[in-house]
Write a protein that holds these residues in place. Structure first.
Motif, mmCIF file in Angstrom:
data_model
loop_
_atom_site.group_PDB
_atom_site.id
_atom_site.type_symbol
_atom_site.label_atom_id
_atom_site.label_comp_id
_atom_site.label_asym_id
_atom_site.label_seq_id
_atom_site.Cartn_x
_atom_site.Cartn_y
_atom_site.Cartn_z
ATOM 1 N N LYS A 221 0.822 -1.211 0.000
ATOM 2 C CA LYS A 221 0.000 0.000 0.000
ATOM 3 C C LYS A 221 0.851 1.255 0.000
ATOM 4 O O LYS A 221 2.054 1.213 0.242
ATOM 5 N N CYS A 222 0.188 2.350 -0.271
ATOM 6 C CA CYS A 222 0.842 3.646 -0.336
ATOM 7 C C CYS A 222 1.372 4.034 1.047
ATOM 8 O O CYS A 222 0.650 3.957 2.043
ATOM 9 N N GLY A 223 2.634 4.450 1.081
ATOM 10 C CA GLY A 223 3.228 4.854 2.345
ATOM 11 C C GLY A 223 2.673 6.167 2.854
ATOM 12 O O GLY A 223 2.750 6.477 4.046
ATOM 13 N N ALA A 224 2.098 6.949 1.960
ATOM 14 C CA ALA A 224 1.603 8.268 2.345
ATOM 15 C C ALA A 224 0.156 8.219 2.844
ATOM 16 O O ALA A 224 -0.161 8.751 3.901
ATOM 17 N N CYS A 225 -0.732 7.559 2.072
ATOM 18 C CA CYS A 225 -2.155 7.593 2.446
ATOM 19 C C CYS A 225 -2.711 6.218 2.824
ATOM 20 O O CYS A 225 -3.834 6.113 3.289
ATOM 21 N N GLY A 226 -1.925 5.161 2.607
ATOM 22 C CA GLY A 226 -2.346 3.838 3.043
ATOM 23 C C GLY A 226 -3.248 3.098 2.081
ATOM 24 O O GLY A 226 -3.713 1.995 2.367
ATOM 25 N N VAL B 250 2.082 4.161 -8.848
ATOM 26 C CA VAL B 250 1.362 5.426 -8.714
ATOM 27 C C VAL B 250 0.150 5.165 -7.834
ATOM 28 O O VAL B 250 -0.622 4.242 -8.078
ATOM 29 N N CYS B 251 -0.007 5.976 -6.811
ATOM 30 C CA CYS B 251 -1.117 5.785 -5.878
ATOM 31 C C CYS B 251 -2.397 6.405 -6.437
ATOM 32 O O CYS B 251 -2.399 7.552 -6.876
ATOM 33 N N ASP B 252 -3.473 5.628 -6.420
ATOM 34 C CA ASP B 252 -4.786 6.136 -6.850
ATOM 35 C C ASP B 252 -5.303 7.213 -5.910
ATOM 36 O O ASP B 252 -6.040 8.111 -6.303
ATOM 37 N N GLY B 253 -4.943 7.071 -4.645
ATOM 38 C CA GLY B 253 -5.475 7.968 -3.630
ATOM 39 C C GLY B 253 -4.849 9.350 -3.660
ATOM 40 O O GLY B 253 -5.559 10.354 -3.755
ATOM 41 N N CYS B 254 -3.529 9.396 -3.582
ATOM 42 C CA CYS B 254 -2.871 10.706 -3.465
ATOM 43 C C CYS B 254 -1.957 11.008 -4.642
ATOM 44 O O CYS B 254 -1.303 12.038 -4.675
ATOM 45 N N ASN B 255 -1.891 10.072 -5.613
ATOM 46 C CA ASN B 255 -1.127 10.291 -6.833
ATOM 47 C C ASN B 255 0.387 10.350 -6.627
ATOM 48 O O ASN B 255 1.127 10.789 -7.497
HETATM 49 ZN ZN LIG Z 1 -1.396 7.443 -1.531
#
Ligand SMILES: [Zn+2]
Length: 113
Positions: free
Chosen positions: A20-25, A48-53
């Motif tokens: 998972k994304c380290g920034a937004c999870g 590339v994170c879908d949540g925070c890009n």
């Molecule tokens: Zn993210």
């Protein structure tokens, strides 16, 4: 059957390590992972994170009959983290690859809207 060198297998390895994304999870899926290329057993991928890009570069050392090793956070420069045991030769290979890859890499990262 998935083997080393198979792109689906490479993505599976990366997703099982970098879940998972380290920034937004937000959890990564196959669609979030792009294979950039490889230097023999060392594979380079972008997530590339879908949540925070947020974008991240991942290097994975994929060897037949050995536990794959994933190297993440190369984009953050000096704070390279290693999952598993990686030799200095492997690190040198990553640096060489990135040096050669620089131009393409910048355009690749700038492409996404
Ligand atoms: Zn993210």
């Amino acid at each position: 059957m998935s083997t080393a060198g198979d792109e689906k297998y490479i993505k599976e390895v990366v997703l099982s390590t970098v879940e998972k994304c380290g920034a937004c999870g937000r959890a990564y899926s196959f669609d979030n992972v792009t294979i950039l290329g490889h230097e023999e057993e060392l594979w380079f991928l972008m997530v590339v994170c879908d949540g925070c890009n947020i974008r991240g570069l991942i290097a994975a050392l994929i060897k037949e009959h050995k536990r794959p090793q994933v190297i993440t956070d190369l984009i953050e420069g000096e704070s390279v983290k290693f999952a598993g045991k990686v030799t200095t030769d492997d690190v040198a290979a990553v640096r060489d690859f990135l040096n050669d890859f620089d131009g393409d890499f910048a355009s690749l990262f700038g492409k996404r809207e």
